[in-house]
Design a protein around this motif. Sequence first.
Motif, PDB file in Angstrom:
ATOM      1  N   PHE A 164       0.815  -1.208   0.000  1.00 20.11           N
ATOM      2  CA  PHE A 164       0.000   0.000   0.000  1.00 20.11           C
ATOM      3  C   PHE A 164       0.845   1.253   0.000  1.00 20.11           C
ATOM      4  N   ILE A 165       1.997   1.153   0.637  1.00 22.98           N
ATOM      5  CA  ILE A 165       2.848   2.332   0.732  1.00 22.98           C
ATOM      6  C   ILE A 165       3.337   2.788  -0.633  1.00 22.98           C
ATOM      7  N   THR A 166       3.460   1.875  -1.592  1.00 24.12           N
ATOM      8  CA  THR A 166       3.918   2.300  -2.922  1.00 24.12           C
ATOM      9  C   THR A 166       2.947   3.294  -3.528  1.00 24.12           C
ATOM     10  N   PHE A 167       1.683   3.244  -3.072  1.00 19.10           N
ATOM     11  CA  PHE A 167       0.722   4.203  -3.607  1.00 19.10           C
ATOM     12  C   PHE A 167       0.596   5.439  -2.732  1.00 19.10           C
ATOM     13  N   ALA A 168       1.457   5.517  -1.737  1.00 20.79           N
ATOM     14  CA  ALA A 168       1.283   6.596  -0.770  1.00 20.79           C
ATOM     15  C   ALA A 168       2.202   7.762  -1.076  1.00 20.79           C
TER      16      ALA A 168
END
Lengths: 406, 342, 275
Positions: free
Chosen positions: B171-175
């Motif tokens: 999810f962090i890659t989209f953050a």
Amino acid sequence: MKEKIKAVGLLLTVILLTGGCAHIGNSVPAAGPSYNTVKETAERDEEEVSFEKGPQPVLSPENETGRLKLDHAREFSVRFYGDDYTLIDIAATGEYLVVDEGAGVPEELDEDIVVLRKPFEHTYLAASSVMDFYRELGILDRVGMTSTKYEDWSIDEVKRALYEGDMEYVGKYNAPDYEYVLESGCDLAVESTMIYHSPEVKEKLEELNIPVMVEHSSYERDPLGRLEWIKLYGILNDRQKEAGAFYEEAVKKLESVTDTAGTGKTAAFFYFTANGGVSVRKENDYVAKMIGLAGAEYVPRFDEGDDAQMRSSVTIQSESFYEKAHAADFLIYNSTISGEVDSLEDLFEKNDLIREFKAVKEGQVWCTRADMFQRVTAAADITAEFHEVFSGNTDGSGLMYLYRLK
Amino acid sequence: MTEKERKNRYIFSFVLLALLLGLFGVLNLCMGSVRLSAQDVANALFYCADTPAGDILFRIRMPRLLSAMILGGALSVSGFLLQTFFHNPIAGPFVLGISSGAKLMVAIFMILSLRLGNALNSWTMIAAAFLGAMLAMAFVLAVASYSGRISVLIICGVLTGYFCSALTELFITFADDSDIVNLHGWSQGSFSGINGSNVRVFSIVILFSVSAVFLIAKPMEAFQLGEAYAVSSGVNVKRLRICLILLSGLLSATVAAFAGPVSFVGIAVPQLMRNLFKTEKPIIMIPASFMAGGVFCLFSDLISRVVFAPTELSISVVTSIFGTPVVIWMMLKKQKEVKAWD
Amino acid sequence: MDDVKKAKRGEGLGLKAIEVRKLCSGYGQRRILSDISFSIKRGERVALIGPNGTGKSTLLKTIAGMIPDHTGEISVSGKDVRSLTDNERAKLISLMLSKVPSGEWMTVREIVENGRYPYTGKFGILSDKDRDAVEYSLKTADVKDIAEKFFKTLSDGQKQRVMFARAVCQEPELMLLDEPTSFLDIKYKTEFMGLIEGLAKTKGTAMLMSLHELYLAEYADRILCIKDGRLFTEGSPEDILKKDIIMKLYDLKEGEQTDRFLKGVLRGRGAAGEI
């Protein structure tokens, strides 16, 4: 006896960790030779140099034809060696030799000096704060790649370029799309010091023969110093005249809005972190300086020392912020980190205590608009707006960079 | 030790804990990055003056010290429950992957909410952390009722931790960078973002949970002898296991929700108490752990606030620094004793 | 409660301590025991012998209530165990295992007090009667002088005596013992069997104990032999501890080794011989 051993062991552990903490954030990259800010001699355009003085290395003092006059910038210096070679020394990130089109790379060049060959037609501008300089100089078309998304840009020209495909988002600075970068013929990557957290990216780019220049403009304490960096980008892109002109204009503008008398008021510039802390600027940070120029005293002030390598903001505890800012006349909330705030209620959501603050009670709570930090060249205008707010000449309508919270 | 000596030891230790609680409570109220003079404190306390000092005392420091006390106690009891469950003193509330679940849910909420345009409300974040922790725990419970084997549960907990961490990274890659910083900050744990109404809410939850724990103190003691003996005493072991996990999860999920993951308290404090009281009877250990957890967190919070004022150390850093040597020392002491008996 | 009290007053009513009829039990799909039927009188000491893995432990665990998945009847003092609550069952049956608990900070007294679990209230506070029972148990198991010591510091023999005291403290009608002397030295083994005898005589507690050591079966009133999950045979020690029965039970082959072993085991003569 056992108690003593335990106490000593505990003490050692604490000391070790304290020492460790003190070094966090002090990632000092290999520095180039120290520069001096000697401001002498005329501009480069007026001198000629011949290299027929014998087999000397190109970059010797004898061959130096001039230095760039810098009034406020401290983080870089420029030395000229004839028409073909310009040596840029950026504090803490190294030396860069700009080689003119058609000229050869000098032999016996120090290994640490990064060679940048003109022209730069396809620049990868990972350092987003530099984009505005390019816009100002009218050379956005030379920027092919950026690491900030369309949604996160508030400069119209950049948005349009991204929309129309003239510029591409190639991924975050720490994970760019190398294939695209290579394929598009990138000839220069301008990175911020964040790249030092991901050294493998820098190495990869260099491996692909893309020279990387790590810029340092955000470390300038003086707002005018920051603006003066436009001269560097002017040199890179043959727009020195335009850069110089812009800078003179900006200096004039800023001087006209500088309130040397001062309004006698205090202003705080901050945002709330997720953990209940408050992030504030240090007093030698350029935003604090701008507030000072605009006539108010920046709070809160902490004696953090003047280490130029340290970050310009610090996160403090809620109660410290309370102590130092509850009587501030103006509160300016930095929305660029966690998004714009729509109303005072939203702000209370984050931290209920500010209800008691003087600025809240007097209706002097302001918020920055997203583009305030991206529009680096508008420093003078921003300072002017600060001045309007501090002298009470505005109710918030018509301001471009700030708005009032109700 | 005779029975009388034992009783004396209990009384002495409880009095000591109460005194320490009082002491650190007062210290946490009076000390902080802002220097308050004795006069300021007195004025605020006695005249309820609406001064900045009063605000700092009652609206910043008071909720904070109450959080440290109550949440610290909750973590400690949660740890004790798990140690009973696993018959192992090294078990802690976050070993079952509960904090990873909480972090994952917080990450998801953070990213979703910014995408949808609204800033993350503090209650939403609390709910997210709680939900994540409880889901992780529900998963562990499901495995527990399917197979009571302890090795299975531990592996399940470790895998849950890895799985949630991996999803969080995804999810962090989209953050945005700011999300990542916020998430990282949250996962360090802190008592600072807590206000009065938060305190009211979690106090009720924790009060309820700890009372429930008292009700299972008796079967817990039988369980300490081993499962077979517990069954022969008439304990419904399956139900007890579920209660232990449920209550432990509830307590640590509440802490994770309001203060983020705070490490080490659940492991170090019950161990310290066993050594202080020289017993592991649940009816003694439950209140002892609760009080000692409060003392430990009050102390740690004080250090974290004062040592580098005005900046703040993360609470987990402090609890780990002080917790680790204590646990190591005790383990070594135990080893020496064991050797002596060989 | 009343039922249990009545059950305990089974003395004089001629009720058996336990009656088992057509018991089949196992773990999940695995059927271990088939069609077991036997009974034990009050105060009777019954030894359970047979090859490993053929169901001795399973039988004890089933009676103790640890294996709910079984068919057949088990009634203790006339009450069908299925109709009893966990608490009621605990008042009738207590357990002793070969492995001792590993608690760091448990004292002897605390462990024995645990035997009162079915009798104490919500928080386990002991009444005077409970305290008396504890004292009695400590005395019976001869651990009164070490009552305040930490369990972990005791010798193996002492530890088992403590677990025995705990089982006594539960005041059961039937005590189940799963190879209680397996890990003990000879001295403690014989000492333990003495304790068993004492309890049976004074309190009339019936005892069913599985034994590894054939020569200890001598001490029992009756012996049950389990083989391949079935009741192979049963009888008094004179009837059972005979060459042909033992050989059949344990599938021993004719030969010199076997003869030497049996000479040692049967009638308690000579060295130990555990299979």
